[in-house]
Scaffold this active site. Sequence first.
Site, PDB file in Angstrom:
ATOM      1  N   ARG A  25     -38.192 -17.397  28.950  1.00 45.44           N
ATOM      2  CA  ARG A  25     -38.397 -17.741  27.592  1.00 45.44           C
ATOM      3  C   ARG A  25     -38.774 -19.164  27.247  1.00 45.44           C
ATOM      4  NH1 ARG A  25     -39.218 -13.117  23.497  1.00 45.44           N
ATOM      5  NH2 ARG A  25     -39.469 -11.677  25.058  1.00 45.44           N
ATOM      6  N   ARG A  29     -41.564 -20.037  21.004  1.00 44.62           N
ATOM      7  CA  ARG A  29     -41.778 -20.174  19.480  1.00 44.62           C
ATOM      8  C   ARG A  29     -40.465 -21.908  18.909  1.00 44.62           C
ATOM      9  NH1 ARG A  29     -40.503 -14.285  17.594  1.00 44.62           N
ATOM     10  NH2 ARG A  29     -39.621 -14.316  19.416  1.00 44.62           N
ATOM     11  N   ARG A  38     -50.372 -20.631  19.847  1.00 43.60           N
ATOM     12  CA  ARG A  38     -50.433 -18.981  19.281  1.00 43.60           C
ATOM     13  C   ARG A  38     -51.529 -18.987  18.295  1.00 43.60           C
ATOM     14  NH1 ARG A  38     -47.780 -16.461  16.174  1.00 43.60           N
ATOM     15  NH2 ARG A  38     -46.642 -14.217  16.706  1.00 43.60           N
ATOM     16  N   ASP A  75     -46.173 -10.774  29.222  1.00 43.58           N
ATOM     17  CA  ASP A  75     -45.250  -9.024  29.063  1.00 43.58           C
ATOM     18  C   ASP A  75     -45.480  -8.215  29.157  1.00 43.58           C
ATOM     19  OD1 ASP A  75     -44.117  -9.650  26.579  1.00 43.58           O
ATOM     20  OD2 ASP A  75     -44.124  -7.922  26.296  1.00 43.58           O
ATOM     21  N   TYR A 152     -39.076   1.502  26.499  1.00 41.68           N
ATOM     22  CA  TYR A 152     -40.165   1.359  25.117  1.00 41.68           C
ATOM     23  C   TYR A 152     -41.255   2.268  25.337  1.00 41.68           C
ATOM     24  CZ  TYR A 152     -38.264  -3.585  24.672  1.00 41.68           C
ATOM     25  OH  TYR A 152     -36.898  -4.422  24.224  1.00 41.68           O
TER      26      TYR A 152
HETATM   27  C1  LIG Z   1     -38.024  -6.851  27.025  1.00 44.78           C
HETATM   28  C2  LIG Z   1     -38.911  -7.596  27.039  1.00 44.78           C
HETATM   29  C3  LIG Z   1     -40.549  -7.836  26.575  1.00 44.78           C
HETATM   30  N1  LIG Z   1     -40.752  -9.128  27.272  1.00 44.78           N
HETATM   31  C4  LIG Z   1     -40.275  -9.577  28.418  1.00 44.78           C
HETATM   32  C5  LIG Z   1     -38.738  -8.457  28.617  1.00 44.78           C
HETATM   33  C6  LIG Z   1     -37.881  -8.732  29.264  1.00 44.78           C
HETATM   34  C7  LIG Z   1     -36.735 -10.496  29.395  1.00 44.78           C
HETATM   35  C8  LIG Z   1     -36.219  -9.571  28.016  1.00 44.78           C
HETATM   36  O1  LIG Z   1     -35.468  -9.149  27.553  1.00 44.78           O
HETATM   37  O2  LIG Z   1     -36.335 -10.517  26.720  1.00 44.78           O
HETATM   38  C9  LIG Z   1     -40.617 -10.501  28.798  1.00 44.78           C
HETATM   39  C10 LIG Z   1     -41.178 -11.768  28.908  1.00 44.78           C
HETATM   40  N2  LIG Z   1     -41.986 -12.605  27.529  1.00 44.78           N
HETATM   41  C11 LIG Z   1     -42.750 -13.213  27.664  1.00 44.78           C
HETATM   42  C12 LIG Z   1     -42.365 -13.385  28.735  1.00 44.78           C
HETATM   43  C13 LIG Z   1     -43.058 -15.037  29.283  1.00 44.78           C
HETATM   44  C14 LIG Z   1     -42.798 -15.798  29.930  1.00 44.78           C
HETATM   45  C15 LIG Z   1     -41.028 -16.745  29.661  1.00 44.78           C
HETATM   46  O3  LIG Z   1     -41.613 -17.460  28.836  1.00 44.78           O
HETATM   47  O4  LIG Z   1     -40.105 -16.263  30.208  1.00 44.78           O
HETATM   48  C16 LIG Z   1     -41.272 -12.948  29.421  1.00 44.78           C
HETATM   49  C17 LIG Z   1     -41.062 -12.930  31.176  1.00 44.78           C
HETATM   50  C18 LIG Z   1     -42.762 -13.810  26.366  1.00 44.78           C
HETATM   51  C19 LIG Z   1     -42.928 -13.248  24.572  1.00 44.78           C
HETATM   52  N3  LIG Z   1     -43.174 -12.098  24.693  1.00 44.78           N
HETATM   53  C20 LIG Z   1     -42.882 -11.601  23.210  1.00 44.78           C
HETATM   54  C21 LIG Z   1     -42.583 -13.003  22.588  1.00 44.78           C
HETATM   55  C22 LIG Z   1     -42.670 -13.434  21.572  1.00 44.78           C
HETATM   56  C23 LIG Z   1     -44.454 -12.981  21.125  1.00 44.78           C
HETATM   57  C24 LIG Z   1     -44.801 -14.522  19.825  1.00 44.78           C
HETATM   58  O5  LIG Z   1     -44.961 -15.126  20.056  1.00 44.78           O
HETATM   59  O6  LIG Z   1     -44.477 -13.556  18.574  1.00 44.78           O
HETATM   60  C25 LIG Z   1     -42.712 -14.240  23.727  1.00 44.78           C
HETATM   61  C26 LIG Z   1     -42.785 -15.683  24.500  1.00 44.78           C
HETATM   62  C27 LIG Z   1     -42.623 -11.010  22.217  1.00 44.78           C
HETATM   63  C28 LIG Z   1     -41.905  -9.881  22.544  1.00 44.78           C
HETATM   64  N4  LIG Z   1     -41.815  -8.868  23.994  1.00 44.78           N
HETATM   65  C29 LIG Z   1     -40.880  -7.988  23.822  1.00 44.78           C
HETATM   66  C30 LIG Z   1     -40.069  -7.928  22.960  1.00 44.78           C
HETATM   67  C31 LIG Z   1     -39.013  -7.516  22.667  1.00 44.78           C
HETATM   68  C32 LIG Z   1     -41.323  -9.274  21.762  1.00 44.78           C
HETATM   69  C33 LIG Z   1     -40.517  -8.824  20.843  1.00 44.78           C
HETATM   70  C34 LIG Z   1     -39.847  -9.728  20.215  1.00 44.78           C
HETATM   71  C35 LIG Z   1     -39.415 -11.172  20.006  1.00 44.78           C
HETATM   72  O7  LIG Z   1     -40.121 -11.345  19.605  1.00 44.78           O
HETATM   73  O8  LIG Z   1     -39.187 -12.111  20.405  1.00 44.78           O
HETATM   74  C36 LIG Z   1     -40.461  -7.521  25.503  1.00 44.78           C
END
Ligand SMILES: Cc1c2[nH]c(c1CCC(=O)O)Cc1[nH]c(c(CCC(=O)O)c1C)Cc1[nH]c(c(CCC(=O)O)c1C)Cc1[nH]c(c(C)c1CCC(=O)O)C2
Length: 344
Positions: A25, A29, A38, A75, A152
């Site tokens: 990540r 944010r 964003r 994602d 999910y």
């Molecule tokens: C389970 C999972 C998801 N997404 C992901 C996983 C597996 C890894 C882990 O366990 O964290 C993987 C993921 N999500 C994102 C990336 C991008 C690459 C990186 O920088 O790592 C990667 C590799 C961006 C993201 N994916 C998400 C964000 C936040 C979105 C925002 O900008 O509001 C980002 C940067 C949103 C997301 N996406 C997901 C959830 C549960 C959420 C909401 C939780 C949160 O808000 O942090 C599903």
Amino acid sequence: MAGQKKLLRALAGEKQDVPPIWMMRQAGRYLPEYRATRAEAGDFLSLCYNPELAAEVTLQPIRRYGFDAAILFADILLIPQALGADLWFVTGEGPRLSTITTESDFAKLGPACDIHETLNPIYETVRILSRELPAETPLIGFAGAPWTVATYMIAGRGTPDQGPAHALREENTALFEALLARITEATIDYLSKQIEAGAEVVKIFDSWAGSLKGEAFQKYALEPCRQITAALKERHPGIPVIGFPREAGGKYAGFAKATGIDCVALDNSVDPAWAAAHVQADGCVQGNLASRHMVTGGQDLVDETRRIVEAFKNGPHIFNLGHGITPDANPDNVQLMIDTVRGG
Ligand SMILES: Cc1c2[nH]c(c1CCC(=O)O)Cc1[nH]c(c(CCC(=O)O)c1C)Cc1[nH]c(c(CCC(=O)O)c1C)Cc1[nH]c(c(C)c1CCC(=O)O)C2
């Protein structure tokens, strides 16, 4: 073949005095420049599907910190959407999807071969990044592992114990396995297209692997990872694969050999000395630093970082966190972690 890129050398099994470093990540944010882009995109999904802006946020942490790898901004839940599930994000809560609990829900999904129409912008992001990344910085493509994605799709949201997915697995095994097979097939095609577009490494995120026990872990975490890895390596000989069976505990040992992956990503619940003896013995390892250090910083961060570097110094190692950095992290603590890894 691995050239001079530090990450690729570690994945090929080379021990280095200073390990390559990147962060799960890393585009997110906690960075003000991410929040600005964003806002320009409108919302998170619009950002994922906007190749110029998705490439921009992928590059931001590379410019700021000079990480040794970039990870595609997208994602794991884009695959369900490309298969026809509804997907949206509720601010402050997380993802929501239409649920799959019956044969008729499953019948509404499209075939794996139809995903690219939705996912073409992602491949365009990869092409832009292949042109714009510094020569020494490889791009990591990724997808969710079938089990994690299925949790999910079945529940329609994130769940603390993956209860609905376990219930379907027990009550309607045939439907559960059909869903996993569809996701597996789509994931192979999706990652394959990312590689064709320029991804030099791929990572499979199985964030909820830890809730699969015993034989279920073998069947639904290990076996899909093995299948995806075998198919990708057949289509793209030599492509390095990182696997992340989060919270696998003792089952981290032997995971690389059993699946054919090149590197095992470790969460922060495993002891680094144990992992050096039982996981790194088979090849490259990545990860392990608790994400909370990016919030708390200070001497604890320095000490923990040094402890991990020291534990893994006798074999191939990629420095990383044990899970994604959180939005409340302080960007200065990321710099402190990097300086500690690179400067000792
Ligand atoms: C389970 C999972 C998801 N997404 C992901 C996983 C597996 C890894 C882990 O366990 O964290 C993987 C993921 N999500 C994102 C990336 C991008 C690459 C990186 O920088 O790592 C990667 C590799 C961006 C993201 N994916 C998400 C964000 C936040 C979105 C925002 O900008 O509001 C980002 C940067 C949103 C997301 N996406 C997901 C959830 C549960 C959420 C909401 C939780 C949160 O808000 O942090 C599903």
